[in-house]
Scaffold this motif. Sequence first.
Motif, PDB file in Angstrom:
ATOM      1  N   TRP A 219     161.597  36.118  84.589  1.00 35.62           N
ATOM      2  CA  TRP A 219     162.742  35.404  85.158  1.00 35.62           C
ATOM      3  C   TRP A 219     163.951  36.330  85.323  1.00 35.62           C
ATOM      4  O   TRP A 219     164.626  36.292  86.360  1.00 35.62           O
ATOM      5  CB  TRP A 219     163.118  34.231  84.248  1.00 35.62           C
ATOM      6  CG  TRP A 219     162.072  33.161  84.211  1.00 35.62           C
ATOM      7  CD1 TRP A 219     161.251  32.861  83.178  1.00 35.62           C
ATOM      8  CD2 TRP A 219     161.735  32.272  85.276  1.00 35.62           C
ATOM      9  NE1 TRP A 219     160.412  31.827  83.503  1.00 35.62           N
ATOM     10  CE2 TRP A 219     160.696  31.450  84.796  1.00 35.62           C
ATOM     11  CE3 TRP A 219     162.195  32.089  86.582  1.00 35.62           C
ATOM     12  CZ2 TRP A 219     160.103  30.455  85.581  1.00 35.62           C
ATOM     13  CZ3 TRP A 219     161.621  31.099  87.367  1.00 35.62           C
ATOM     14  CH2 TRP A 219     160.584  30.296  86.866  1.00 35.62           C
TER      15      TRP A 219
ATOM     16  N   LYS B 277     163.489  38.656  88.193  1.00 35.26           N
ATOM     17  CA  LYS B 277     163.678  37.968  89.477  1.00 35.26           C
ATOM     18  C   LYS B 277     165.154  37.806  89.818  1.00 35.26           C
ATOM     19  O   LYS B 277     165.596  38.152  90.924  1.00 35.26           O
ATOM     20  CB  LYS B 277     163.012  36.589  89.412  1.00 35.26           C
ATOM     21  CG  LYS B 277     163.306  35.671  90.596  1.00 35.26           C
ATOM     22  CD  LYS B 277     162.647  34.312  90.392  1.00 35.26           C
ATOM     23  CE  LYS B 277     163.057  33.316  91.475  1.00 35.26           C
ATOM     24  NZ  LYS B 277     162.586  33.744  92.812  1.00 35.26           N
ATOM     25  N   PHE B 278     165.942  37.322  88.875  1.00 36.38           N
ATOM     26  CA  PHE B 278     167.329  36.959  89.191  1.00 36.38           C
ATOM     27  C   PHE B 278     168.324  38.121  89.064  1.00 36.38           C
ATOM     28  O   PHE B 278     169.440  38.017  89.575  1.00 36.38           O
ATOM     29  CB  PHE B 278     167.771  35.787  88.311  1.00 36.38           C
ATOM     30  CG  PHE B 278     167.095  34.493  88.676  1.00 36.38           C
ATOM     31  CD1 PHE B 278     167.349  33.883  89.897  1.00 36.38           C
ATOM     32  CD2 PHE B 278     166.181  33.909  87.818  1.00 36.38           C
ATOM     33  CE1 PHE B 278     166.715  32.694  90.252  1.00 36.38           C
ATOM     34  CE2 PHE B 278     165.538  32.726  88.163  1.00 36.38           C
ATOM     35  CZ  PHE B 278     165.803  32.110  89.394  1.00 36.38           C
TER      36      PHE B 278
END
Length: 489
Positions: A405, A408-409
Amino acid sequence: MIRTGDDYRESIRDGREVWMGNERVHDVTSHPAFKPIVDIRAHIYDMAHAAETRDVMTYTDPETGELNCIANRLPRTQQDWWDKRRATDLVLDHAGGVVTRVGDETIGEMWSLYDGQDVLNEVDPRFSANIRTAIQDAMRDDPFHVSANTDPKGDRSRAPQDQDPDMLLHVVRETDNGIVVRGAKYETAAAYANQAFTKPTIANWGTDEMSDYAVGFILDMGAPGLKFICRSGFAGRAPATDYPLANRVDEVESMVIFDDVEIPWEKVLFYRHTRAASYIRSTLHRYSAFAYVQRTLRFADLLIGAALWNVKQTGLERQQAVQEKLAMLACYRETINAHLTAAIAMAEPSPGGLLMPNQSLLYTGRVAALSPLAEMMHLARELCGGQICITPDAAAFENPATAGWLGKFYSINENWVADDRRKLLALARDLLNSDYAGHRLTFQLFAQAPPFAHLAAVYHNFDYAGPLDLVRSVAGLSDKVLTSKGDQA
């Protein structure tokens, strides 16, 4: 001869009594809170021997033919100052951050006393001989030399004799070998230094012309009776991946307790001589201010770099509002640079025959560097954005449960992947938002004196004659009104 890093490490393994919290630190060279900064100071010594850096770090003594440290060389020419500035820049490059108490900034305080030898001779010619010897020893032996100014102070509305007399360092008795002193001082880097120039901070001596508090000397940090009570260090509190500056360049302060410490006569620079104490207070930063201001220049570079990389990685550098803020940081940086450069270019002879940076330009440069420092840090904080205070630590980026996560961000494109962005945000956080950042700001503002003293130095070193004479001429004032120095006729 210049020492090696190992020579330095061995020199501070002298059994000194060092405390941090409830722990007795038996070896500062290996303790987690001290080791990073000790290693940097050791590396500076090694730079004087390394083929790629020794030409910048050293000079050949014309009398002995030996290599000596350029930082300790008495400044007699403009080239000496350019050489010192270049060597300091190289040290800061290798340190990977701003280190202040490494010796080049404190040796200048002794040069100020060298300029005041006629003042020392008023009491005892031995004292002026001692300062000359101390400077020669520093050039020859290359010790890690620091400075001791600040006392616990106590109730500052009362004279030291009217309260616990130990609140200010003072002489309690004389011996055949020297003087015995008692009290305490705050010193940065004391626990891992070799010696300190120790002197009073009293400004107003009143009618106390022969005070036991008016004493200055060279202190051997391994002397019996010394105790070092240190603040807890920032190094080792959290991983270096999250706090790279705190773990690399934290310089630990100590309260140094003088429990009846004997100072040999040959190390005493003045004693029971309030005029000498007043002189050194008024001229203390004549040379050393240059090294401090140069470090603020490097701090400004860190602010600009952290801010600019942050706006570049998010694509905001083309916005006018962002460019204006970056330009303000650039103006701040170049104002400091201009004062340093001009202070060398317009350097002036000192009373002792040395060459000192132009005093008016140096002190106004210090005000220009330090007065807006908090504002400049906040400007850089705005440009870095709010993510410097909310980004998870490196462990979360490595944890299989959360790494995907965060990858990704925090990834923006193929050039700015999550790991690089995290490193940048971690550096900016440590530079601007961490405990270390707050400590660094306070240290910069007060390391040489409080801000009002910076302005007082400007007041006493600016040449007011030119503006006064100009207005007198333009207004057609009589010569009876003002002399060229502004005094009433």
